[in-house]
Write a protein that holds these residues in place. Structure first.
Motif, PDB file in Angstrom:
ATOM      1  N   SER A   9       0.830  -1.209   0.000  1.00 24.95           N
ATOM      2  CA  SER A   9       0.000   0.000   0.000  1.00 24.95           C
ATOM      3  C   SER A   9       0.865   1.259   0.000  1.00 24.95           C
ATOM      4  CB  SER A   9      -0.960  -0.002   1.187  1.00 24.95           C
ATOM      5  OG  SER A   9      -0.261  -0.034   2.403  1.00 24.95           O
ATOM      6  N   LEU A  10       1.986   1.234   0.710  1.00 23.52           N
ATOM      7  CA  LEU A  10       2.901   2.375   0.686  1.00 23.52           C
ATOM      8  C   LEU A  10       3.533   2.536  -0.693  1.00 23.52           C
ATOM      9  CD1 LEU A  10       4.299   4.654   2.217  1.00 23.52           C
ATOM     10  CD2 LEU A  10       6.060   3.006   2.880  1.00 23.52           C
ATOM     11  N   PHE A  86      -3.494   1.647   3.231  1.00 27.27           N
ATOM     12  CA  PHE A  86      -2.471   2.053   4.184  1.00 27.27           C
ATOM     13  C   PHE A  86      -3.109   2.389   5.531  1.00 27.27           C
ATOM     14  CE2 PHE A  86       0.593   5.042   6.046  1.00 27.27           C
ATOM     15  CZ  PHE A  86       1.743   4.275   5.960  1.00 27.27           C
TER      16      PHE A  86
END
Length: 95
Positions: A9-10, A86
């Motif tokens: 997600s990052l 995130f």
């Protein structure tokens, strides 16, 4: 709903931000008919008149600009999905 992990997600966030910046700038440069991007235009090599070339080039520049901006909007959706993931992952690790 958790779809991907914190690292993915990052990574999605970073790539989405970069994609948005790049595509918005490219769209802007296509929109102002930047000569540096003329090789990226889908136009013929030979024309009968200069006016015909200018018409085809302007149309191709505008179409490429719109395509870049549409792709940037898709990257915004990817950014939102990555940000949501995130957030979900950061809440899961906090508990």
């Amino acid at each position: 709903m958790k779809i991907c992990g914190p690292k993915l997600s990052l990574c999605g966030l970073i790539i989405s931000v970069w994609g948005i910046i790049q595509l918005v700038l490219m769209g802007l440069f296509f929109y102002i008919n930047s000569v540096a991007l003329i090789e990226d235009l889908p136009i013929d090599e030979e024309f009968n008149s200069v006016e015909e070339f200018y018409t085809a080039a302007t149309s191709a520049y505008n179409q490429n600009a719109y395509n870049c901006w549409i792709a940037a909007c898709i990257y915004v959706l990817t950014l939102l999905l990555s940000a949501q993931q995130f957030y979900v992952n950061s809440r899961a690790t906090a508990n």
